[in-house]
Design a protein around this motif. Structure first.
Motif, mmCIF file in Angstrom:
data_model
loop_
_atom_site.group_PDB
_atom_site.id
_atom_site.type_symbol
_atom_site.label_atom_id
_atom_site.label_comp_id
_atom_site.label_asym_id
_atom_site.label_seq_id
_atom_site.Cartn_x
_atom_site.Cartn_y
_atom_site.Cartn_z
ATOM 1 N N LEU A 14 0.866 -1.173 0.000
ATOM 2 C CA LEU A 14 0.000 0.000 0.000
ATOM 3 C C LEU A 14 0.904 1.225 0.000
ATOM 4 C CD1 LEU A 14 -2.846 1.406 0.741
ATOM 5 C CD2 LEU A 14 -2.061 1.180 3.095
ATOM 6 N N THR A 15 0.632 2.177 -0.873
ATOM 7 C CA THR A 15 1.402 3.416 -0.901
ATOM 8 C C THR A 15 0.457 4.586 -0.720
ATOM 9 O OG1 THR A 15 3.065 2.443 -2.361
ATOM 10 C CG2 THR A 15 2.995 4.841 -2.250
ATOM 11 N N GLU A 16 0.860 5.513 0.150
ATOM 12 C CA GLU A 16 0.006 6.663 0.441
ATOM 13 C C GLU A 16 0.864 7.910 0.597
ATOM 14 O OE1 GLU A 16 -2.964 8.011 4.031
ATOM 15 O OE2 GLU A 16 -3.095 5.939 3.364
ATOM 16 N N LEU A 17 0.369 9.022 0.082
ATOM 17 C CA LEU A 17 1.024 10.311 0.245
ATOM 18 C C LEU A 17 0.727 10.836 1.646
ATOM 19 C CD1 LEU A 17 2.530 12.768 -0.997
ATOM 20 C CD2 LEU A 17 0.272 13.625 -1.687
ATOM 21 N N MET A 18 1.758 11.286 2.350
ATOM 22 C CA MET A 18 1.575 11.804 3.697
ATOM 23 C C MET A 18 1.194 13.286 3.643
ATOM 24 S SD MET A 18 1.950 9.315 5.821
ATOM 25 C CE MET A 18 1.051 8.357 4.593
ATOM 26 N N LEU A 19 0.048 13.605 4.222
ATOM 27 C CA LEU A 19 -0.534 14.941 4.182
ATOM 28 C C LEU A 19 -0.361 15.660 5.516
ATOM 29 C CD1 LEU A 19 -3.866 13.916 2.413
ATOM 30 C CD2 LEU A 19 -1.808 14.904 1.359
ATOM 31 N N PRO A 20 -0.499 16.982 5.521
ATOM 32 C CA PRO A 20 -0.392 17.728 6.793
ATOM 33 C C PRO A 20 -1.365 17.219 7.864
ATOM 34 C CG PRO A 20 -0.293 19.248 4.948
ATOM 35 C CD PRO A 20 -0.621 17.884 4.374
ATOM 36 N N ALA A 21 -2.519 16.726 7.454
ATOM 37 C CA ALA A 21 -3.499 16.214 8.425
ATOM 38 C C ALA A 21 -2.977 14.988 9.172
ATOM 39 C CB ALA A 21 -4.801 15.855 7.718
ATOM 40 N N HIS A 22 -1.938 14.327 8.651
ATOM 41 C CA HIS A 22 -1.367 13.138 9.284
ATOM 42 C C HIS A 22 -0.229 13.481 10.243
ATOM 43 C CE1 HIS A 22 -2.593 11.354 5.174
ATOM 44 N NE2 HIS A 22 -3.593 11.212 6.022
ATOM 45 N N SER A 23 0.099 14.763 10.366
ATOM 46 C CA SER A 23 1.288 15.134 11.151
ATOM 47 C C SER A 23 0.956 15.386 12.620
ATOM 48 C CB SER A 23 1.961 16.357 10.549
ATOM 49 O OG SER A 23 1.132 17.497 10.650
ATOM 50 N N ASN A 24 2.020 15.295 13.428
ATOM 51 C CA ASN A 24 1.899 15.586 14.856
ATOM 52 C C ASN A 24 2.329 17.033 15.109
ATOM 53 O OD1 ASN A 24 4.730 15.603 14.861
ATOM 54 N ND2 ASN A 24 4.879 13.506 15.599
ATOM 55 N N VAL A 74 4.629 6.970 1.549
ATOM 56 C CA VAL A 74 4.889 5.873 2.473
ATOM 57 C C VAL A 74 4.372 4.592 1.836
ATOM 58 C CG1 VAL A 74 4.229 4.859 4.693
ATOM 59 C CG2 VAL A 74 4.921 7.240 4.565
ATOM 60 N N THR A 75 5.236 3.592 1.798
ATOM 61 C CA THR A 75 4.848 2.296 1.271
ATOM 62 C C THR A 75 4.923 1.279 2.386
ATOM 63 O OG1 THR A 75 5.632 2.840 -0.941
ATOM 64 C CG2 THR A 75 5.368 0.500 -0.434
ATOM 65 N N LEU A 76 3.838 0.551 2.585
ATOM 66 C CA LEU A 76 3.779 -0.533 3.554
ATOM 67 C C LEU A 76 3.728 -1.838 2.776
ATOM 68 C CD1 LEU A 76 1.681 1.911 4.654
ATOM 69 C CD2 LEU A 76 1.900 0.495 6.659
ATOM 70 N N LYS A 77 4.533 -2.798 3.199
ATOM 71 C CA LYS A 77 4.572 -4.113 2.563
ATOM 72 C C LYS A 77 4.259 -5.151 3.621
ATOM 73 C CE LYS A 77 8.242 -2.492 -0.453
ATOM 74 N NZ LYS A 77 9.649 -2.628 -0.820
ATOM 75 N N ALA A 78 3.382 -6.089 3.290
ATOM 76 C CA ALA A 78 2.974 -7.108 4.255
ATOM 77 C C ALA A 78 3.051 -8.487 3.624
ATOM 78 C CB ALA A 78 1.557 -6.840 4.747
ATOM 79 N N SER A 79 3.509 -9.445 4.424
ATOM 80 C CA SER A 79 3.527 -10.840 3.971
ATOM 81 C C SER A 79 3.365 -11.757 5.170
ATOM 82 C CB SER A 79 4.823 -11.160 3.222
ATOM 83 O OG SER A 79 5.936 -11.023 4.076
ATOM 84 N N ILE A 80 2.886 -12.953 4.896
ATOM 85 C CA ILE A 80 2.710 -13.958 5.945
ATOM 86 C C ILE A 80 4.072 -14.578 6.237
ATOM 87 C CG2 ILE A 80 1.575 -16.129 6.604
ATOM 88 C CD1 ILE A 80 -0.390 -13.794 6.291
ATOM 89 N N ASN A 81 4.488 -14.525 7.502
ATOM 90 C CA ASN A 81 5.773 -15.104 7.917
ATOM 91 C C ASN A 81 5.616 -16.439 8.624
ATOM 92 O OD1 ASN A 81 6.870 -12.738 6.957
ATOM 93 N ND2 ASN A 81 7.645 -12.031 8.915
ATOM 94 N N TYR A 82 4.427 -16.662 9.207
ATOM 95 C CA TYR A 82 4.217 -17.850 10.048
ATOM 96 C C TYR A 82 2.732 -18.172 10.042
ATOM 97 C CZ TYR A 82 3.534 -20.523 14.362
ATOM 98 O OH TYR A 82 3.163 -21.475 15.281
ATOM 99 N N THR A 83 2.423 -19.455 10.060
ATOM 100 C CA THR A 83 1.034 -19.878 10.222
ATOM 101 C C THR A 83 0.957 -20.942 11.307
ATOM 102 O OG1 THR A 83 1.352 -21.457 8.414
ATOM 103 C CG2 THR A 83 0.221 -19.397 7.881
#
Length: 181
Positions: A14-24, A74-83
């Motif tokens: 998943l890739t998303e542009l980070m916006l001012p609304a996401h900031s602290n 921001v890119t998040l990558k997810a995969s199954i490591n264990y079942t």
């Protein structure tokens, strides 16, 4: 239900542009926002693997390695490591990219234990993981190790088993004052 699936079959990103609304207040992307995205992608990956609704059972250690700036991708990558029988460990990696310089940063990685549920909220069996390379074996073995360490850590510090005397010497080098009664 398929008996086994490879992690490649259910890997997602998943890739998303980070916006001012996401900031602290410090002008960086809020860690809670990133954790929310991580939980969402872990859910999607686990649900894709199990073909069922999944819930988050636990999140392993999350270290924020590098700050994320407003305007970065921001890119998040997810995969199954264990079942296991009804649960799976989803590895999640977060990277940011400065879109003007192309600089990539590894921001954090974590491991989400997700449990598959039926329509009544009962745990249900999931497909196992078909390991096809050394990296997959390493990730699976590491997940077993983290699971065993977590169990040991949890049981060692229960009120009934905790032995104060075992830790008093180690506390002498910490920023703590003891006034035990």
């Amino acid at each position: 239900m398929e008996k086994f699936k490879t992690s490649k079959e259910t890997r997602i990103s998943l890739t998303e542009l980070m916006l001012p609304a996401h900031s602290n207040f410090g002008g960086k992307i809020h860690g809670g926002y990133i954790l929310n995205l991580m939980d969402q992608i872990a859910f999607a990956c686990a649900s894709k693997h199990s073909r069922s609704y999944c819930v988050t059972a636990s999140v392993n250690k999350v270290d924020f390695l590098n700050p994320i700036e407003v305007g970065e991708l921001v890119t998040l990558k997810a995969s199954i490591n264990y079942t296991g029988r009804t649960s799976m460990v989803v590895g999640v990696r977060v990277e940011s990219e400065n879109i003007t310089t192309g600089e990539l940063k590894h921001c954090n990685s974590s491991y989400f234990t997700m449990v598959a549920k039926d329509a009544n909220g009962k745990n249900i069996p999931i497909p196992g993981l078909l390991l096809t390379d050394k990296q997959g074996v390493r990730r699976f073995a590491r997940s077993i190790q983290r699971k065993n360490e977590s169990t040991l850590r949890s049981s060692r510090f229960t009120s009934s088993k905790f032995q104060v005397e075992e830790y008093l010497e180690a506390l002498k080098t910490e920023n703590v004052s003891l006034q035990l009664t």
